[in-house]
Design a protein around this motif. Structure first.
Motif, PDB file in Angstrom:
ATOM      1  N   TYR A  12       0.839  -1.194   0.000  1.00  0.00           N
ATOM      2  CA  TYR A  12       0.000   0.000   0.000  1.00  0.00           C
ATOM      3  C   TYR A  12       0.869   1.236   0.000  1.00  0.00           C
ATOM      4  O   TYR A  12       1.932   1.262   0.624  1.00  0.00           O
ATOM      5  CB  TYR A  12      -0.883   0.034   1.249  1.00  0.00           C
ATOM      6  CG  TYR A  12      -1.940  -1.019   1.256  1.00  0.00           C
ATOM      7  CD1 TYR A  12      -3.055  -0.907   0.441  1.00  0.00           C
ATOM      8  CD2 TYR A  12      -1.821  -2.135   2.071  1.00  0.00           C
ATOM      9  CE1 TYR A  12      -4.026  -1.891   0.445  1.00  0.00           C
ATOM     10  CE2 TYR A  12      -2.781  -3.126   2.074  1.00  0.00           C
ATOM     11  CZ  TYR A  12      -3.888  -2.994   1.253  1.00  0.00           C
ATOM     12  OH  TYR A  12      -4.844  -3.959   1.252  1.00  0.00           O
ATOM     13  N   ARG A  13       0.368   2.264  -0.676  1.00  0.00           N
ATOM     14  CA  ARG A  13       1.079   3.533  -0.639  1.00  0.00           C
ATOM     15  C   ARG A  13       0.555   4.356   0.528  1.00  0.00           C
ATOM     16  O   ARG A  13      -0.398   3.960   1.205  1.00  0.00           O
ATOM     17  CB  ARG A  13       0.867   4.256  -1.975  1.00  0.00           C
ATOM     18  CG  ARG A  13       1.544   3.524  -3.092  1.00  0.00           C
ATOM     19  CD  ARG A  13       0.957   3.819  -4.438  1.00  0.00           C
ATOM     20  NE  ARG A  13       1.220   5.194  -4.869  1.00  0.00           N
ATOM     21  CZ  ARG A  13       0.909   5.633  -6.082  1.00  0.00           C
ATOM     22  NH1 ARG A  13       0.347   4.819  -6.955  1.00  0.00           N
ATOM     23  NH2 ARG A  13       1.158   6.864  -6.432  1.00  0.00           N
ATOM     24  N   VAL A  14       1.161   5.509   0.723  1.00  0.00           N
ATOM     25  CA  VAL A  14       0.819   6.310   1.907  1.00  0.00           C
ATOM     26  C   VAL A  14      -0.677   6.608   1.971  1.00  0.00           C
ATOM     27  O   VAL A  14      -1.290   6.583   3.037  1.00  0.00           O
ATOM     28  CB  VAL A  14       1.622   7.625   1.888  1.00  0.00           C
ATOM     29  CG1 VAL A  14       1.263   8.474   3.071  1.00  0.00           C
ATOM     30  CG2 VAL A  14       3.099   7.312   1.879  1.00  0.00           C
ATOM     31  N   ASP A  15      -1.277   6.870   0.813  1.00  0.00           N
ATOM     32  CA  ASP A  15      -2.690   7.237   0.847  1.00  0.00           C
ATOM     33  C   ASP A  15      -3.611   6.038   0.651  1.00  0.00           C
ATOM     34  O   ASP A  15      -4.805   6.204   0.470  1.00  0.00           O
ATOM     35  CB  ASP A  15      -2.973   8.322  -0.204  1.00  0.00           C
ATOM     36  CG  ASP A  15      -2.450   7.926  -1.568  1.00  0.00           C
ATOM     37  OD1 ASP A  15      -2.096   6.742  -1.736  1.00  0.00           O
ATOM     38  OD2 ASP A  15      -2.389   8.781  -2.465  1.00  0.00           O
ATOM     39  N   GLY A  16      -3.071   4.850   0.671  1.00  0.00           N
ATOM     40  CA  GLY A  16      -3.931   3.674   0.603  1.00  0.00           C
ATOM     41  C   GLY A  16      -4.105   3.117  -0.790  1.00  0.00           C
ATOM     42  O   GLY A  16      -4.814   2.127  -0.968  1.00  0.00           O
ATOM     43  N   ARG A  17      -3.456   3.713  -1.792  1.00  0.00           N
ATOM     44  CA  ARG A  17      -3.573   3.165  -3.135  1.00  0.00           C
ATOM     45  C   ARG A  17      -2.595   2.021  -3.323  1.00  0.00           C
ATOM     46  O   ARG A  17      -1.600   1.909  -2.614  1.00  0.00           O
ATOM     47  CB  ARG A  17      -3.259   4.259  -4.161  1.00  0.00           C
ATOM     48  CG  ARG A  17      -4.352   5.252  -4.334  1.00  0.00           C
ATOM     49  CD  ARG A  17      -4.007   6.221  -5.427  1.00  0.00           C
ATOM     50  NE  ARG A  17      -2.947   7.160  -5.038  1.00  0.00           N
ATOM     51  CZ  ARG A  17      -2.178   7.800  -5.893  1.00  0.00           C
ATOM     52  NH1 ARG A  17      -2.316   7.574  -7.184  1.00  0.00           N
ATOM     53  NH2 ARG A  17      -1.267   8.649  -5.481  1.00  0.00           N
ATOM     54  N   LYS A  18      -2.837   1.198  -4.320  1.00  0.00           N
ATOM     55  CA  LYS A  18      -1.850   0.210  -4.754  1.00  0.00           C
ATOM     56  C   LYS A  18      -0.941   0.902  -5.775  1.00  0.00           C
ATOM     57  O   LYS A  18      -1.317   1.944  -6.322  1.00  0.00           O
ATOM     58  CB  LYS A  18      -2.567  -0.984  -5.411  1.00  0.00           C
ATOM     59  CG  LYS A  18      -3.430  -1.788  -4.453  1.00  0.00           C
ATOM     60  CD  LYS A  18      -2.592  -2.850  -3.751  1.00  0.00           C
ATOM     61  CE  LYS A  18      -3.345  -3.571  -2.659  1.00  0.00           C
ATOM     62  NZ  LYS A  18      -4.239  -4.610  -3.112  1.00  0.00           N
ATOM     63  N   ARG A  23      -5.241   8.321  -8.835  1.00  0.00           N
ATOM     64  CA  ARG A  23      -6.087   9.019  -7.874  1.00  0.00           C
ATOM     65  C   ARG A  23      -7.467   9.237  -8.490  1.00  0.00           C
ATOM     66  O   ARG A  23      -7.672   9.034  -9.681  1.00  0.00           O
ATOM     67  CB  ARG A  23      -5.457  10.362  -7.523  1.00  0.00           C
ATOM     68  CG  ARG A  23      -4.198  10.193  -6.724  1.00  0.00           C
ATOM     69  CD  ARG A  23      -3.566  11.515  -6.432  1.00  0.00           C
ATOM     70  NE  ARG A  23      -2.957  12.083  -7.637  1.00  0.00           N
ATOM     71  CZ  ARG A  23      -2.345  13.257  -7.665  1.00  0.00           C
ATOM     72  NH1 ARG A  23      -2.298  13.979  -6.555  1.00  0.00           N
ATOM     73  NH2 ARG A  23      -1.804  13.718  -8.759  1.00  0.00           N
ATOM     74  N   GLY A  44      -7.191  13.750  -7.724  1.00  0.00           N
ATOM     75  CA  GLY A  44      -6.950  13.760  -6.293  1.00  0.00           C
ATOM     76  C   GLY A  44      -7.152  15.163  -5.800  1.00  0.00           C
ATOM     77  O   GLY A  44      -8.167  15.789  -6.085  1.00  0.00           O
ATOM     78  N   SER A 174       1.538  11.510  -5.677  1.00  0.00           N
ATOM     79  CA  SER A 174       0.963  12.615  -4.927  1.00  0.00           C
ATOM     80  C   SER A 174       2.124  13.483  -4.438  1.00  0.00           C
ATOM     81  O   SER A 174       3.290  13.158  -4.635  1.00  0.00           O
ATOM     82  CB  SER A 174       0.165  12.085  -3.743  1.00  0.00           C
ATOM     83  OG  SER A 174       1.043  11.510  -2.824  1.00  0.00           O
ATOM     84  N   VAL A 176       3.300  14.033  -1.481  1.00  0.00           N
ATOM     85  CA  VAL A 176       4.198  13.381  -0.520  1.00  0.00           C
ATOM     86  C   VAL A 176       5.219  12.509  -1.257  1.00  0.00           C
ATOM     87  O   VAL A 176       6.407  12.502  -0.940  1.00  0.00           O
ATOM     88  CB  VAL A 176       3.410  12.445   0.424  1.00  0.00           C
ATOM     89  CG1 VAL A 176       4.203  12.178   1.674  1.00  0.00           C
ATOM     90  CG2 VAL A 176       2.048  12.971   0.715  1.00  0.00           C
TER      91      VAL A 176
END
Lengths: 245, 1050
Positions: A12-18, A23, A44, A174, A176
Motif C-alpha cells: 500500500y502507498r501512503v494514501d492507501g492506493r496500490k 487518484r 486527487g 501525490s 508526498v
C-alpha cells in the motif's frame, strides 16, 4: 521519527492506493462561456483549470506568424493559494516558464496546426491546488479544453507521472511521494498510437528499470484516456440534449 | 479501476511551523484479512493466521511499543498487528524497533500478520475534532478488532490488549466476544504457565517505571533532532559515522569511522577521535552517530601506550602521538543495541551502591559497553551467573543506560556458560532443530532406505556408469560436499567435472529448514564443537557424497583442450553420481607420487585381487595425475594475473594457529590440497560467470576489494627494519615482494610479514551484482574477475543461494518458465549483508572460543613453576610502554610491558634475565630501549624473547592471557617437538586438555554416563566434518580478515 514509508510491505502507498492505481479523477468541460474552450480537472487534490482561445489571427507582432501552421501560445501559472503556504508567484519564474515550454511542446505534437496557417491558438492553464502531478493535470485539462474548443487533435493527449520506489513503479504520484526525492517520470502520450508527446525524468534511474517504469506510466495514461473519453462523451451528450431542447 | 475515495484532514507540523496538510486517503472494501478462517474469499497469500487457536490477539499501539518482546514469544500464536499500531511504533520508537517488528512479520515461523485497518472501508474511523491522537489510535484498533470479529462471522473471539484503563472500561463490555484487557491480565489469564513471559513482563515494567521516576538533572547534552542532524550532515557541519570504542581504553577513547567517500570535508582522511564519556554522549559501540569537530586547538592524539588497567589513564595522556581530528557526538542516527551478556556485581558492592537496591549496575562482558542499570529482585540469587540483558533507553539525565534482564545463561566460569556467552555476544542463535524441520526431511534408515526417485532419474544426467567420480577429503570426514571426475573424450580432449552435493533438492525455498539455514547462514565452528547449518540427516548423510552410494549432485563439467587446457565448452546441470572412491589426502598424494603401498588403505581397492585391482588402480592414478596437471596449469594462469599467495606454506600454519583450525591441517601441505582447491576455485569462478551473465543485476557474487594503500604503512616500515622492501601497488607486486622477504635465519619473519599484509586487507564479501558497479566485482586475493561460492552448500548458505540461481539460469537457458523467480537485487543485497555479518560473527566466535580455551589451559598451571608456561616469543610491534609479541608455540599474540604500574622499567641482567628497576623508556620506529642506572637495553623488531604466560582473572569479562618478559634471549624449549614449525600438535593437545579438565570437573558433579559420552566427543570433535577444500577456503577467508587488527593496534 523515521522517514515515511512510501510503499508498505503489504503493497500500500501512503494514501492507501496500490502502486498501479490512479487518484480519483473528476473533470468538467465548458466551464467558461466567454472562451472558445475550457475545462476543469481534479486529480486527487490537484486541481487545474484550462482555457483555450482560437484559432484566431496573430495578435501582437506579426513576425511570429508562421505561413504553414498555427502558432501555439501557452501559459502556465499557479494560484497564490495553491500550496499549503500562501506564496506570491509572479509570472515568468523559471519553473513556470519551463512548464509553459513543456506544454507548448506537448500540444504542438498533438494539435493539427497545419490546418490553420497564419493563425494563433492560446492555451492558458492555472493550477488552483497543487498536490503533485501538476504537469499531468495541466495537460489533461488542456486536452479537454482543446476538445471543447473544437480544435482538431491527432488524439487525446494524456499525461501521467510515475515514480520508482523499492523496485516498484508507482503511478500518479501525490505530493508526498514527489517530495521524497526519488525519481519522477512525466509522460504525455497519444494513447491510440502510443506516440510519446513528451517524456521528462528528473533524478537518476538505472537503465534496466526504465522500461518497467515507462510501461507503468503508459498503462496509467491509457487508464486516464478512458476517463477523459468518458468525460468528453458525457459532455457531448449534455450539449446535444441542450441543443435539442 | 476507480475506487471509492474519501479524504481526511491531517494536521502536521514540519520544521517548527505548523502547516495544514491535506492528504488523500483511499479506502477499499477488500483488504486481505490473512486468516485461514476467512469466508469472504479475501485475497490471502503468504503467511496466514492459524485456525486452530483459541483466540486472536490484537495488541494496542502502546503495548506494541513497550512489550513487543513479549509478543515475540512463539507460543503466542495468532497475533494481529494493526496498521495503526505499527505506524505509531514507526513514528515514536524509531527505525530499529520498527524493523524488528517488520522482521517478525516476515518470519514464517511466527504466526502473526499485519492488517491494514486504515485502508479498510468499514474498519476505518476518521479522527474526530479535538480527539487526542492516543485515543483515536486506540479507537481505531478496537474497531479493527470489531471488524475482524464480524468478518470471520464470529468464529474466533478476539482479545484486545491495551494498557489504557479508560479503553478497558469503555470498550470492555461492548461486545461479549471481544475482550479488552491489560497485558498483565492477559498473561495471567491465558498463559499462566509461560514463566519466561511473566518474568520478561515484570522486568520491562520495572524498567519503564524507573524511566518515569528519573531525576531531572542532566548528565549529558541532549541529542539534536533528526532533521537538524540530516541538514548538518548534508552541509558538512556534522560528520556521520560508526562509533568504535577502543577495547583497551573503553572509558575514554572511541573513534568514529567516517562512512562513504561523499564527505565534503576532504582534510578528514582519518577517523575522528571522541574523547571521554561526556563527548561520547551516550553513544554505544556500533551506533551510527553524527559528530561535530572541535576547534583545532582542542584536538588530541590517540594514546600509544598499552594500558594495564583503567586506573592508568593519566599516565597514558602524557604519551600521546600527534593530534588527530577530535569531535563530540551531537546526535545518534541509528542505535545498534543488541543483547548483552552481563554479570552482577559482588554482594559487597551492591550494598555500597546504597539507597535503592532495586537498581543494580551490571557489568557487560564486552569491555566496550558501559555498565547497565537494571532493576531486578533476583540480584542476589544470580550473584555468580552470567545473564542476558537488553538496553531500553539512555536518557540525558542518567549516567548509565537503563535496561532489563532477559534470561540466565549459567554460572560464570563454566565451560558451557562461557560458550553460551560467546554465542550471545556475537548474536548467534542456534536453537535445536525443531520438529517441523525434521518432518520436512526425507527418511533414510535401514528399514526404509532412501532411494533415487524415478522422476529425478529422468530429469538428471546420469553419470553413474559413465564417469569415474571420486572425492578427496581429510581422513574420517563425514560431510563430503565436493567430488571430482576427469576423463578423456573421444576427440582427445579432457573433460573435467566438479560435482557438488545438491542441497537445494532437499531444502526447498522458504521451507522451515531453509529459513533456519538462512538465519544461521553458516555452520559455526568453535574450538571444541560445531553448530551445523543443516540437519544432520542432510549434512552427514543424504547430501554427503559418500562412496558407493547414489547421490544427487549439481555438476559443472568443462571440456578442456588436450594440450593447453583451454576451456572449450562448459556444461552446468543436475546429475546423479555414485562416488567410486572416498580418498583421503595422504593416499591421493601417495598415488600421485607413484607410491603403491598406500593401496591397502583404500577400502575400495583393498578387497580386490590381481588384475581388476591393477586395472582400477591404473585408472585412478591416471585421473589423479591429470587432475594435478590441470590444476598446475590453472594455478600458473592465475599467478600470472597476480593471485596472492597469502596462505603460503608457512603462513598457513601461522594463521591456523591464530584461528585454531591448526589441529585439522595436516602437517605437510601436499600438492593434492592445491589440486582440489584449484578445481573448486575454477568451479566457483565459472558458476559466478554463468549466473552473472544470466542475472546481471541479481547474482550473488563474492568480491575482495582492493586494500587501501595507507594500511600497508606498518608492513612496509616493519619490512624496512629487516632490510626488505615491500611493493604494495598491485596484488602481483605484493605477492612477489612477500616471496622475497625471507630471512633464512628466522622463518617467523616471513610469517609475520604475511600476517601483517593480511591484516592490512579488508574481508572478502558477498554482494548482489545490482548493488555495485562492475569495476568492483574484482577478487583481489584470487585475481579473478568474477567469483562466488558454490562448492560447499552443506555449510554455507551463500552456496545454496548460488545453487538456486544457477538452476534458474539453466532453466531460463532452456526457455522454461521459472517456478521460483530469483529475488530482486534489493532482497539479495540484504541477504548478502546478513550472510556477511553472520560470517563475521562466526569468525569472532571462533576466535573468542579459542581464547577461552587458551585461558582455561593456563588457568590451573602455576606460571612460576610450570615449564609449559614459559615460551619463546617474537616482537612484531612496538608501543610506547611495551611490545606486542607473538608466541609461536601456542599461537598467541599479546602485549608485554616494559614499564609497570609503579613506573619501573625492565632491566636486563648480563645473563639475560630481567628485573624491574627505575629508569626510562625510549621508543623508536623499529626498536624500543630501556635505560636504567645499570645501562640500557634495546629491543628491536623481530627479536626473540622469553615470556611467562599467566592468566588474568576477571569477574565479569572473559579471562585474558598475560605475558611477562623474563629474558631477552630466545627460549630453549626442552622438548624439540614443541618447536615453532609444528605448533598443531601442541594446540590440539591444548584444546583436548582443557576439555578433559572441564570434564573432570563435571564428572565430579554429574553421573559417569555423561562423561563417557563426552569422552567420545573429546576424541572425535576435532576430526569431524570439513573437507580440506573447505578448510583451505576458510583459511583464505581468514587470511583476508582483520578481526584482530582493531584490538591489537589501539
Amino acid at each position: 521519527m523515521a522517514g515515511l514509508e512510501l510503499l508498505s510491505d503489504q503493497g500500500y502507498r501512503v494514501d492507501g492506493r496500490k502502486p498501479t492505481e490512479l487518484r480519483k479523477i473528476q473533470a468538467r468541460m465548458g466551464v467558461f462561456a466567454q472562451a472558445d474552450g475550457s475545462a476543469y480537472i481534479e486529480q486527487g487534490n490537484t486541481k487545474a483549470l484550462a482555457v483555450v482561445y482560437g484559432p484566431h489571427e496573430i495578435r501582437g507582432s506579426r513576425s511570429k506568424c508562421l505561413h504553414d501552421r498555427a502558432v501555439l501560445n501557452c501559459q502556465y501559472s499557479m494560484a497564490t493559494f495553491s500550496t499549503a503556504e500562501r506564496k506570491r508567484r509572479p509570472h515568468g519564474d523559471r519553473k513556470s516558464s519551463e512548464m509553459t515550454l513543456h506544454l507548448k511542446q506537448t500540444f504542438e505534437a498533438a494539435i493539427l496546426t497545419q490546418l490553420y496557417p497564419r493563425s494563433q491558438i492560446d492555451i492558458y492553464v492555472q493550477i488552483l491546488q497543487a498536490d503533485g502531478g501538476n504537469y499531468s493535470a495541466c495537460v489533461n485539462a488542456a486536452t479537454l479544453a482543446v476538445v471543447d474548443a473544437g480544435i482538431p487533435l491527432r488524439d487525446y493527449v494524456c499525461a501521467c507521472s510515475a515514480g520508482f520506489v523499492e523496485d516498484t513503479p508507482l503511478v500518479d504520484l501525490s505530493h508526498v511521494e514527489e517530495s521524497s526525492g526519488g525519481t519522477q517520470l512525466s509522460l504525455a502520450l497519444l494513447p491510440k498510437a502510443e506516440h510519446l508527446a513528451l517524456v521528462e525524468m528528473d533524478a537518476r534511474l538505472h537503465q534496466d528499470h526504465l522500461e518497467g517504469l515507462m510501461d507503468a506510466a503508459t498503462r496509467a495514461c491509457k487508464d486516464l484516456h478512458a476517463v477523459l473519453d468518458r468525460v468528453v462523451r458525457e459532455h457531448l451528450q449534455e450539449v446535444s440534449t441542450q441543443l435539442v431542447e | 479501476m476507480l475506487l471509492k475515495a474519501e479524504r481526511t484532514l491531517h494536521l502536521k507540523s514540519s520544521r517548527g511551523k505548523t502547516v495544514r496538510v491535506v492528504r488523500e486517503h483511499y479506502l477499499r472494501e477488500h483488504v486481505p484479512c490473512f486468516s485461514s478462517l476467512c469466508q469472504a474469499s479475501c485475497h490471502n497469500d503468504g503467511k496466514l493466521l492459524p485456525g486452530n487457536v483459541t483466540h486472536y490477539i490484537v495488541p494496542d499501539w502502546k503495548v506494541l511499543q513497550d512489550f513487543l518482546e513479549i509478543l515475540e514469544f512463539p507460543a503466542l500464536r495468532g497475533v494481529i498487528f494493526t496498521q495503526t499500531a505499527c505506524q505509531s511504533v514507526q513514528h515514536q520508537k524509531g527505525r530499529k524497533q520498527y524493523n524488528r517488528l517488520r522482521s517478525l512479520l516476515k518470519d514464517a515461523r511466527h504466526e502473526c500478520i499485519l492488517f491494514s485497518n486504515e485502508f479498510q472501508r468499514y474498519s476505518y474511523c476518521p479522527r474526530e475534532k479535538g480527539e487526542a491522537m492516543e485515543k483515536w489510535q486506540t479507537r481505531c484498533i478496537y474497531y479493527a478488532a470489531v471488524w475482524y470479529y464480524h468478518h470471520l462471522a464470529g468464529q474466533k473471539p478476539l482479545v484486545v490488549i491495551t494498557e489504557d484503563q479508560d479503553a478497558i472500561e469503555k470498550y470492555g463490555s461492548e461486545n461479549k466476544d471481544i475482550y479488552v484487557i491489560s497485558i498483565k491480565d492477559y498473561l495471567e489469564g491465558f498463559w499462566p504457565d509461560l514463566k519466561a513471559a511473566h518474568e520478561l513482563y515484570e522486568s520491562i515494567v520495572q524498567s519503564l517505571r524507573e524511566r518515569e521516576s528519573e531525576s531531572q538533572e542532566k548528565e549529558y547534552a541532549e541529542h539534536l533532532p533528526v532533521e537538524i542532524l540530516q541538514a548538518g550532515i548534508k552541509s558538512g557541519r556534522y560528520i556521520q559515522g560508526t562509533l568504535n570504542v577502543n577495547k583497551y581504553r573503553a572509558q575514554v577513547e572511541a573513534f568514529v569511522r567516517i562512512q562513504g567517500s561523499a564527505n565534503k570535508n576532504t582534510e578528514l582522511s582519518s577517523d575522528v577521535l571522541v574523547c571521554g564519556g561526556k563527548q561520547r554522549n551516550r553513544a554505544l559501540h556500533g551506533d551510527v552517530v553524527a559528530v561535530e569537530l572541535l576547534p583545532r586547538s582542542e584536538w588530541r592524539g590517540r594514546a600509544t601506550a598499552l594500558s594495564q588497567s583503567e586506573g592508568e589513564d593519566r599516565l597514558a595522556e602524557e604519551l600521546q602521538s600527534q593530534t588527530m581530528p577530535t569531535g563530540t557526538v551531537v546526535g545518534i542516527i541509528q542505535r545498534n543495541w543488541r543483547d548483552y551478556v552481563v554479570t552482577f556485581p559482588p554482594k559487597e558492592e551492591v550494598q555500597s551502591q546504597g539507597k535503592n537496591s532495586q537498581k543494580i549496575l551490571v557489568t557487560p562482558w564486552d569491555y566496550r559497553i558501559p555498565k547497565i542499570r537494571i532493576s531486578t529482585q533476583q540480584a542476589e540469587a544470580l550473584q555468580d551467573h552470567r545473564v542476558v540483558a537488553r538496553i531500553d533507553s539512555w536518557e540525558s539525565t542518567s549516567l548509565y543506560p537503563n535496561g532489563h534482564f532477559v534470561r540466565v545463561l549459567g554460572k560464570a566460569g563454566d565451560l558451557e556458560t562461557e560458550v553460551a556467552a560467546i554465542l550471545v555476544e556475537n548474536n548467534i542463535q542456534v536453537p535445536p532443530f525443531s520438529e517441523a524441520q525434521m518432518r520436512e526431511m526425507p527418511v533414510n534408515n535401514p528399514e526404509s532406505p532412501w532411494r533415487v526417485e524415478s522422476e529425478q532419474e529422468l530429469e538428471r544426467l546420469d553419470l553413474r556408469e559413465t564417469h569415474l567420480v571420486f572425492s578427496i577429503d581429510p581422513q574420517g570426514c563425514e560431510d563430503v560436499d565436493d567430488t571430482l571426475s576427469v576423463r578423456r573424450l573421444a576427440n582427445g580432449n579432457v573433460e573435467l567435472g566438479v560435482h557438488i552435493a545438491d542441497v537445494t533438492h532437499f531444502v526447498k525455498l522458504n521451507s522451515y529448514t531453509d529459513l533456519e539455514a538462512r538465519a544461521r547462514a553458516t555452520t559455526y565452528y568453535l574450538a571444541d564443537r560445531r553448530y551445523d547449518m543443516l540437519l544432520p540427516i542432510l549434512s552427514a548423510d543424504l547430501c554427503s557424497l559418500l562412496g558407493s552410494v547414489d547421490r544427487y549432485a549439481m555438476s559443472v563439467m568443462w571440456e578442456l583442450d588436450k594440450s593447453s587446457y583451454e576451456v572449450k565448452r562448459v556444461w552446468y546441470g543436475r546429475t546423479i553420481i555414485c562416488s567410486s572412491y572416498k580418498l583421503f589426502y595422504e593416499a591421493a598424494q601417495a598415488l600421485l607420487d607413484g607410491d603403491w603401498s598406500v593401496v591397502e588403505q583404500i577400502p575400495e581397492l583393498a578387497g580386490l585381487g590381481g588384475e581388476t585391482r591393477q586395472e582400477k588402480l591404473d585408472q585412478l592414478v591416471w585421473a589423479i595425475g591429470s587432475l594435478a596437471d590441470i590444476a598446475r596449469h590453472l594455478r600458473a594462469k592465475r599467478d600470472r594475473g597476480g593471485a596472492l599467495e597469502l596462505e603460503g606454506v608457512e603462513v598457513r600454519v601461522q594463521l591456523d594457529a591464530q584461528k585454531n583450525i591448526a589441529a585439522l591441517v595436516p602437517r605437510q601441505p601436499l600438492e593434492v590440497h592445491e589440486t582440489v582447491a584449484e578445481c573448486m576455485i575454477l568451479a566457483n569462478h565459472w558458476v559466478a560467470k554463468k549466473i552473472w551473465e544470466r542475472f546481471p543485476h541479481q547474482a550473488l557474487l563474492r568480491h575482495h576489494p582492493q586494500p587501501r594503500q595507507e594500511f600497508f604503512t606498518e608492513l612496509v616500515e616493519c619490512a624496512k627494519a629487516k632490510g626488505f622492501t615491500i611493493d604494495t601497488c598491485s596484488n602481483k607486486s605484493l605477492a612477489d615482494s612477500l616471496d622475497r622477504a625471507v630471512d633464512p635465519a628466522d622463518p617467523l619473519v616471513n610469517k609475520l610479514l604475511r600476517f601483517m599484509a593480511t591484516q592490512a586487507m579488508s574481508n572478502a564479501l558477498y554482494f548482489s551484482t545490482g548493488a555495485y558497479p562492475e569495476e568492483e566485482y574484482y577478487h583481489y586475493g584470487l585475481a579473478l574477475e568474477r567469483y562466488t561460492h558454490f562448492t560447499s552448500p552443506i555449510r554455507r548458505y551463500a552456496d545454496i543461494v548460488v545453487h538456486r540461481l544457477l538452476m534458474a539460469a539453466i532453466l531460463r537457458d532452456k526457455g522454461e518458465e521459472l517456478r521460483e523467480t530469483p529475488g530482486s537485487n534489493k532482497e539479495l543485497e540484504e541477504l548478502a549483508q546478513h550472510i556477511n555479518s553472520k560470517n563475521k560473527a562466526a569468525q569472532h566466535a571462533q576466535k573468542q572460543s579459542t581464547e577461552l580455551f587458551q585461558c582455561m589451559y593456563f588457568k590451573d598451571k602455576d606460571p612460576v613453576t610450570d615449564e609449559r608456561c614459559i615460551a619463546d616469543a617474537v616482537i612484531y610491534s612496538i608501543r610506547a610502554n611495551g611490545l606486542l609479541v607473538f608466541v609461536p608455540r601456542y599461537g598467541i599474540k599479546g602485549a608485554v610491558y616494559l614499564k609497570n604500574k609503579e613506573g619501573l622499567v625492565v632491566c636486563v641482567n648480563p645473563d639475560g634475565s630481567c628485573e624491574w628497576k627505575p629508569g626510562t623508556l625510549k621508543r623508536f620506529q623499529d626498536r624500543i630501549s630501556s635505560t636504567t642506572a645499570d645501562g640500557s637495553e634495546t629491543f628491536p623488531l623481530f627479536q626473540h624473547i622469553t615470556v611467562r604466560i599467566s592468566v588474568q582473572a576477571s569477574r565479569s569479562h572473559s579471562e585474558s592471557i598475560r605475558m611477562e618478559i623474563i629474558s631477552n634471549k630466545p627460549h630453549k624449549a626442552s622438548d624439540p617437538q614443541l618447536h615453532c614449525d609444528t605448533p598443531h600438535p601442541a594446540r590440539a593437545d591444548l584444546v583436548r586438555e582443557v576439555i578433559r579438565s572441564a570434564e573432570e570437573a563435571q564428572q565430579a558433579e554429574e553421573q559417569a554416563s555423561r562423561a563417557a559420552l563426552a569422552g567420545e566427543n573429546q576424541e572425535y570433535c576435532q576430526t569431524q566434518g570439513k573437507s580440506l577444500y573447505s578448510l583451505l577456503e576458510e583459511i583464505r577467508e581468514l587470511a583476508l580478515l582483520d578481526v584482530s587488527a582493531a584490538s591489537l593496534t589501539p
